[in-house]
Design an enzyme around this catalytic site. Structure first.
Site, PDB file in Angstrom:
ATOM      1  N   GLY A 205       0.819  -1.204   0.000  1.00 34.32           N
ATOM      2  CA  GLY A 205       0.000   0.000   0.000  1.00 34.32           C
ATOM      3  C   GLY A 205       0.851   1.250   0.000  1.00 34.32           C
ATOM      4  O   GLY A 205       2.086   1.187   0.142  1.00 34.32           O
ATOM      5  N   PRO A 206       0.235   2.411  -0.157  1.00 36.77           N
ATOM      6  CA  PRO A 206       0.968   3.680  -0.168  1.00 36.77           C
ATOM      7  C   PRO A 206       1.631   3.951   1.180  1.00 36.77           C
ATOM      8  O   PRO A 206       1.254   3.360   2.204  1.00 36.77           O
ATOM      9  CB  PRO A 206      -0.126   4.717  -0.467  1.00 36.77           C
ATOM     10  CG  PRO A 206      -1.298   3.941  -0.966  1.00 36.77           C
ATOM     11  CD  PRO A 206      -1.211   2.594  -0.341  1.00 36.77           C
ATOM     12  N   GLY A 208       2.334   5.542   4.725  1.00 36.76           N
ATOM     13  CA  GLY A 208       1.504   6.181   5.742  1.00 36.76           C
ATOM     14  C   GLY A 208       0.148   5.567   5.958  1.00 36.76           C
ATOM     15  O   GLY A 208      -0.669   6.135   6.684  1.00 36.76           O
ATOM     16  N   THR A 209      -0.122   4.401   5.349  1.00 35.82           N
ATOM     17  CA  THR A 209      -1.445   3.797   5.496  1.00 35.82           C
ATOM     18  C   THR A 209      -1.538   2.857   6.691  1.00 35.82           C
ATOM     19  O   THR A 209      -2.618   2.322   6.963  1.00 35.82           O
ATOM     20  CB  THR A 209      -1.839   3.040   4.216  1.00 35.82           C
ATOM     21  OG1 THR A 209      -0.765   2.171   3.837  1.00 35.82           O
ATOM     22  CG2 THR A 209      -2.131   4.007   3.086  1.00 35.82           C
ATOM     23  N   LYS A 211       0.816   0.075   7.546  1.00 36.61           N
ATOM     24  CA  LYS A 211       1.278  -1.311   7.358  1.00 36.61           C
ATOM     25  C   LYS A 211       2.047  -1.801   8.581  1.00 36.61           C
ATOM     26  O   LYS A 211       1.806  -2.902   9.092  1.00 36.61           O
ATOM     27  CB  LYS A 211       2.135  -1.400   6.090  1.00 36.61           C
ATOM     28  CG  LYS A 211       1.383  -1.047   4.815  1.00 36.61           C
ATOM     29  CD  LYS A 211       2.238  -1.210   3.587  1.00 36.61           C
ATOM     30  CE  LYS A 211       3.349  -0.189   3.495  1.00 36.61           C
ATOM     31  NZ  LYS A 211       2.838   1.191   3.307  1.00 36.61           N
ATOM     32  N   GLU A 427      -8.687  33.146  -8.190  1.00 38.08           N
ATOM     33  CA  GLU A 427      -9.352  32.129  -7.367  1.00 38.08           C
ATOM     34  C   GLU A 427     -10.866  32.172  -7.528  1.00 38.08           C
ATOM     35  O   GLU A 427     -11.528  31.127  -7.525  1.00 38.08           O
ATOM     36  CB  GLU A 427      -8.967  32.318  -5.895  1.00 38.08           C
ATOM     37  CG  GLU A 427      -7.474  32.149  -5.594  1.00 38.08           C
ATOM     38  CD  GLU A 427      -6.919  30.803  -6.032  1.00 38.08           C
ATOM     39  OE1 GLU A 427      -7.695  29.820  -6.065  1.00 38.08           O
ATOM     40  OE2 GLU A 427      -5.733  30.734  -6.371  1.00 38.08           O
ATOM     41  N   ASP A 503      -2.001  24.998 -12.184  1.00 37.08           N
ATOM     42  CA  ASP A 503      -3.259  24.661 -12.854  1.00 37.08           C
ATOM     43  C   ASP A 503      -2.986  24.050 -14.225  1.00 37.08           C
ATOM     44  O   ASP A 503      -3.613  23.057 -14.616  1.00 37.08           O
ATOM     45  CB  ASP A 503      -4.133  25.909 -13.024  1.00 37.08           C
ATOM     46  CG  ASP A 503      -4.439  26.571 -11.686  1.00 37.08           C
ATOM     47  OD1 ASP A 503      -4.511  25.842 -10.686  1.00 37.08           O
ATOM     48  OD2 ASP A 503      -4.617  27.802 -11.663  1.00 37.08           O
TER      49      ASP A 503
END
Length: 602
Positions: A205-206, A208-209, A211, A427, A503
Site C-alpha cells: 500500500g501507499p 503512511g497507510t 502497514k 481564485e 493549474d
C-alpha cells in the site's frame, strides 16, 4: 576451497593489525613509559655526585647525560656542559660507561612490553578467530564484533500494547489478519481439518497507510513475541553478512515460536534478480538465503512472516509465490468512513471540543493517509496551544487540513494591491466555473492568503459523498475548473501571469490520462501508456510510435483549449458575479462555501 578464503583472509588481517599495534607501542608508548622513570637534575648535582663517587653508570651524548646512583636503583639526567676533564673525573670516581642505560635499568618492564604483551594479544586474537570459525562451521551466524548478528528489535509479548482497536480505517486488512491471530491462539481447530498456517503475508500500500501498525497489532492480538527489522538492515558492506543475519533472525524466531517476524520495506532485499553473471552480489545472496529460510521452517511451529512494501511490482516472483508469502493484503488509502474513524482514534489522544464534526473534516481531507490524518489532529492541538486554548476546536481541525494540503499561512508575505487583486480574480474564476457546471464538487472555501507551499491562494472543493468513479463529463468539467483562474485573468486584466503554472500542469496531466489511460478519445479502448509505481506516484511511460505521440500531443492541446474556452464563456456570462465575488474576497481574504453560494444566489 572458495569458502575457506574469506576466513583465512580475515585471520591474516587480524594478525597484521596486532603487529601494527605492537610496532606503534614500541615506537611511541614504550619509550614514553621508560622515559617517565628518569629524574631530571641540574648539572651541579651531577658534579657533586661525581666528586662523592655516588655514580654507578653513565651515558654521555651530545644533548644529554644520563646516569644512575651507586646501586643502580635510580636514573637521572642532566644537560651537557663543555668540560674537557669530565671523562677523567668520572673514570676516577669508579663510574661505568654504558649505552641505552634506560632500557638496561628496567628489565622487568622491558620484558613485559616486548615479550609478554605480544603473546597475550596473539592469544586473544587466536581465541576470537577460533571461536568465529567454530561458529561458522557449526552453522551459526554469530560473528566477530556482531557482524552477521541479526539486529531485529524484539517486542516480547507485545510490550507496545497495540491492538486492532488502535488501527482504524482498514477493516478488510484486519479481517484477513485476524485469521492468522486465531490460528496462533487455536491451532488445533485448523489442524483438525488439515489446514496449515500461512507462512507469510505481504502488506502492500501507499506510505503512511498503517502497514507497520497493522503488523504490530497482529502481534499484540496474538500476544506472541514480535521481531521487527527493516530490509535495509540486512544489506552490509561485506558479502555474506546479510545472509548470515537472515539465518540468525530465523534461528531466533524458531527458538521463540510461536512468534511473528516483521520485515519492513522488504523491497530493499527482495528486488527481482537480473540476468547478470555476477555471483558475488550481497543483496542477491541475502534474498537467496531468505527464500531458503522461508522454505526451511514448518508452519506448524507457529512462525509467521509479515512484510511490508510500497513497491510490490519490484519484488522477485520467487518471493511472492504461495508457500512463502501466501497472502497479499492491500492496505489502501482510507475511504470517507475510514478517515472519520481514524480521526476519532487519534482525537482520543488530545483534548477536543464536544461539538467537532469529524465527518466534515474527513470529507475535506479526501485522499489523506492515516499518517496524514494523525498529523492533522496533532496540528490542531498545536494550533490550540498557540492560540491559548485548552482544547482543539472545529476551526483548528479545518485549518490543520489546509496546513497539510497547502502548508502554513505566510503572514509576513505582503502582496501588492495589484497582485492581491489578480489573485482574488484568479481564485474566484476557479470557484465560479466550478459552481456553474453540473457534476462538479461544491466549493468549500476560497482564500488568497499565501501559503508556505508557494501558493498565493487556493480554492477548495469538497465532495458531499465518497467518489470512486469519474465519467468523461466530470473530468472535462474538472479541466475547465482548472483553467478558470487563467481565463479570469485574461478576461479582466487582458494579461496573463505565472500564477496558473500548477493549474496548467494538472489540467495537462488529466487531459493526457483521458486520452492515453482512460480510453476517452478517438483511440478508443487502447492503452497508450504503462503505469509506473502505483503507490509512489511513479511517472507513466508512453508505449506507442512517435507518430502516435505527436497525435496524442495535438489531442491534449485541443482538449485543454476546448475547456479553456468553455471556462471563459462561463465567466463572460457571469461577469457581474465575478466582480462582486472578487471584491468581497479581496476585502475579506477568505470566503467559506456558504458565503460564496449566498452571494452567487443573490
Amino acid at each position: 576451497m572458495k569458502k575457506e578464503k574469506r576466513p583465512q583472509r580475515s585471520i591474516l588481517l587480524g594478525y597484521l593489525a596486532v603487529i601494527a599495534v605492537l610496532i606503534a607501542l614500541n615506537m611511541f608508548f614504550m619509550p614514553s613509559i621508560l622515559e617517565s622513570q628518569v629524574e631530571e637534575v641540574d648539572y651541579s648535582t651531577f658534579m657533586q655526585m661525581t666528586e662523592d663517587k655516588e655514580i654507578g653508570s653513565v651515558e654521555i651524548t651530545s644533548t644529554q647525560i644520563t646516569f644512575t646512583n651507586k646501586d643502580n636503583t635510580k636514573i637521572y639526567k642532566t644537560g651537557p656542559i663543555s668540560d674537557p676533564e669530565l671523562v677523567d673525573r668520572l673514570y676516577d670516581s669508579g663510574a661505568e660507561f654504558k649505552t641505552e642505560i634506560v632500557k638496561q635499568m628496567n628489565p622487568i618492564l622491558y620484558l613485559l612490553l616486548t615479550f609478554l604483551l605480544p603473546v597475550v594479544l596473539f592469544a586473544v586474537l587466536g581465541y576470537f578467530m577460533n571461536k568465529k570459525l567454530r561458529d561458522k562451521m557449526g552453522g551459526g551466524s554469530s560473528m566477530m564484533f556482531g557482524m552477521g548478528k541479526s539486529n531485529a528489535k524484539v517486542y516480547v509479548k507485545s510490550t507496545s500494547g497495540i491492538k486492532f482497536s488502535d488501527v482504524a480505517g482498514e477493516d478488510e486488512a484486519k479481517d484477513l489478519l485476524r485469521e492468522i491471530v486465531d490460528f496462533l491462539h487455536n491451532p488445533e481447530k485448523y489442524r483438525e481439518i488439515g489446514a496449515t498456517l500461512p507462512k507469510g503475508a505481504l502488506l502492500v500500500g501507499p506510505p503512511g497507510t498503517g502497514k507497520t501498525l497493522l503488523a504490530k497489532a497482529v502481534a499484540g492480538e496474538a500476544n506472541v513475541p514480535f521481531f521487527s527489522i527493516s530490509g535495509s538492515e540486512f544489506v552490509e558492506m561485506f558479502v555474506g553478512n546479510g545472509a548470515a543475519k537472515v539465518r540468525d533472525l530465523f534461528k531466533q524466531a524458531n527458538e521463540k515460536a510461536p512468534c511473528i517476524v516483521f520485515i519492513d520495506e522488504i523491497d530493499a532485499i527482495g528486488k527481482k534478480r537480473d540476468a547478470s553473471l555476477s555471483t558475488n552480489d550481497e543483496r542477491e545472496q541475502t534474498l537467496n538465503q531468505l527464500l531458503t529460510e522461508m522454505d526451511g521452517f514448518e508452519g506448524s511451529k507457529g512462525v509467521v512472516i509479515l512484510a511490508a512494501t510500497n513497491r510490490p511490482e519490484s519484488l522477485d516472483p520467487a518471493l511472492l509465490r504461495p508457500g512463502r508469502f501466501d497472502r497479499r493484503i492491500p492496505v489502501e488509502l482510507p475511504d470517507l468512513k475510514g478517515r472519520e474513524e481514524i480521526l476519532k482514534v487519534h482525537a482520543k489522544k488530545i483534548k477536543i471540543a464536544d461539538n467537532v464534526d469529524f465527518g466534515a473534516i474527513a470529507r475535506a481531507a479526501s485522499g489523506a493517509s492515516g499518517a496524514e490524518l494523525a498529523n492533522i489532529v496533532n496540528e490542531a492541538a498545536l494550533r490550540a496551544v498557540r492560540d491559548g486554548r485548552k482544547f482543539a476546536t472545529q476551526s483548528d481541525l479545518e485549518e490543520s487540513v489546509e496546513v497539510v494540503i497547502a502548508g502554513y499561512q505566510k503572514k509576513n508575505r505582503m502582496l501588492s494591491t495589484k497582485e492581491k487583486l489578480i489573485v482574488a480574480y484568479h481564485e474566484t474564476g476557479h470557484a465560479l466555473v466550478a459552481a456553474k457546471q453540473t457534476d462538479s464538487a461544491p466549493v468549500h472555501k476560497i482564500t488568497i492568503i499565501p501559503r508556505t507551499s508557494g501558493a498565493l491562494g487556493y480554492t477548495m472543493q469538497v465532495e458531499e459523498n465518497e467518489h470512486f468513479l469519474m465519467n468523461k463529463t466530470e473530468l472535462e468539467n474538472k479541466i475547465a475548473t482548472l483553467t478558470g483562474g487563467r481565463a479570469a485573468e485574461e478576461l479582466i486584466f487582458h494579461e496573463i501571469t505565472t500564477g496558473a503554472s500548477n493549474d496548467i500542469e494538472q489540467a495537462t496531466k488529466l487531459a493526457r490520462q483521458m486520452i492515453t489511460k482512460f480510453g476517452m478519445s478517438s483511440f478508443g479502448m487502447v492503452a497508450m501508456e504503462t503505469g509506473g509505481n502505483t503507490y509512489l506516484g511513479g511517472d507513466s511511460t508512453l508505449t506507442c510510435s512517435a507518430e502516435t505521440q505527436t497525435e496524442i500531443d495535438r489531442m491534449v492541446i485541443d482538449l485543454v483549449e476546448k475547456e479553456y474556452k468553455k471556462a471563459s464563456k462561463i465567466l463572460e456570462e457571469n461577469i457581474d458575479k465575478l466582480h462582486e465575488l472578487s471584491k468581497y474576497l479581496y476585502e475579506h481574504e477568505t470566503i467559506t462555501g456558504e458565503e460564496f453560494m449566498k452571494i452567487l444566489g443573490e
